[in-house]
Design an enzyme around this catalytic site. Sequence first.
Site, PDB file in Angstrom:
ATOM      1  CD  GLU A 172      -3.089  -1.029   2.167  1.00 21.40           C
ATOM      2  OE1 GLU A 172      -2.962  -0.201   3.104  1.00 21.40           O
ATOM      3  OE2 GLU A 172      -4.053  -1.810   2.095  1.00 21.40           O
ATOM      4  CD  GLU A 291      -4.084  -5.990   2.719  1.00 25.56           C
ATOM      5  OE1 GLU A 291      -4.978  -5.318   3.310  1.00 25.56           O
ATOM      6  OE2 GLU A 291      -2.865  -5.751   2.840  1.00 25.56           O
TER       7      GLU A 291
END
Length: 501
Positions: A172, A291
């Site tokens: 991320e 995810e």
Amino acid sequence: MRVNADIHRAFEIAKIDDRLYAAFIEHMGRAIYSGIYEPGHPEADAHGFRRDVAQMVRDLNIPAIRYPGGNFVSAYNWEDGVGPKEDRPVRLDLAWRSKETNQVGINEFAVWAEEQGIEMMLAVNLGSRGITDARNFMEYVNHPSGTYWSDLRRSHGVENPYGVKMWCLGNEMDGPWQIGHKEAKEYGRLADETAKALRQLTPGAEMVVCGSSNDEMPTYPDWERGVLEECYENVDYISLHKYFGNSSNDTLNFFGKVEETGRYIQSIAGVIDFVKAKKRATNDVHICFDEWNVWYHIREEDHRRWKSWDWPEAPDLLEEDYNFEDALFVACLLNEFIRRSDRVKIACIAQLVNVIAPIRAEPGGPAWRQSIYWPYQLASLYGRGTALRVSVDSPTYDCAVADDVPYLDVAATHDTAGGTVTLFIVNRHLTEVADLRVSLTGFEGATLLDHRVMAGHNLRATNGPGSEAIAPAKGNGVAVEDGTLGGSLAPLSYHVVRLRV
């Protein structure tokens, strides 16, 4: 509600990568400590891992697992988790404001993963660290012997290298919350150089570069373009993350977020194709949706808690109690991954134990399967082989996130080796039975092999320790006759229908 559908033996989408049913576990909350690892528990094995949790994991038939993070990895020193346990430092984890004891590191986790038959997918720290540390980590993990890092591993009692093929280049990195957050071009350059270095150490290693943290980021989807323009030729996958919730208590809109996810995948696929064309590249980059899960029940409460607590050790965090509505949503989302298996090759449920997870385990106490465990298990067990196109003529509805959402959600797979076709079906209608007819072109002589169903539960019902009422049951009322599968499907129900072909 009458629904007609067609599948055809020749109308294939793609060969499904088994890793579509992968998982993710992070050093976060009680995922590791008192999740999979709890020395002193009555179920602990010689390594300190819980046998009851391990059995539930094995029953999921998980092909691969992403580790050790997650936000955690962006300030993690992997060296802290190797060597004698009594010499390992306790560190402050900036991601989740807690203490990390480092009693589980790469070698302990590798033992656990091997015992469950799961391939490791390792993430390197490209937040607070860089190429040298990533290279050292891979050398420790993958090089046979005769160098500093490989011989250090051998001195720690691990003679043979692990041969890990899948490597995540950070986590991320588009997120301002991330330790070492970077701009797209800056990160793309770092990812490119790291990938090139790692591939010199492990030829054929697969590289996963960070895409957007979600499709609501202000930089989405330009982030993907900027990153891939720097590293396209040296990576194999770009990651997508997305979490889902129903804070508005609107069930149909919640279910409609599956369609929104399809748009997300399609958009990133378009960016990939654009960059490939722009660079005149010959390699393909696929999507790693590493995810995904439902996360909203206690999200706001947890956010307040962890922002203010005083660095506890393995605190309870993100321990969602999943209900039947969540199970139906997860079933639909897995169907979408099957339908998009030409672009999505890897997907990781986040996470595996305790933290937004299908499995829960109490310290010193029991473990149990949450409602979402079952659609994940059924898809993992039977959603292998080749994805088939399904033409569905179903009544639809409009909601805030999507229009023309079909009430009946259907995906299908064909396992030629096993001689089976499996249909995964969710009736999303709140009140109406679906009278379903599926034409099985090219599968003449098909017979019903099995029918599992999850239905009849209150949408807010949950499982708990000693009570797993939400679970698949043997179905009835579905039959194959004259090349057509037919049956009545209750409202708000999930069905897995397996045919011998």
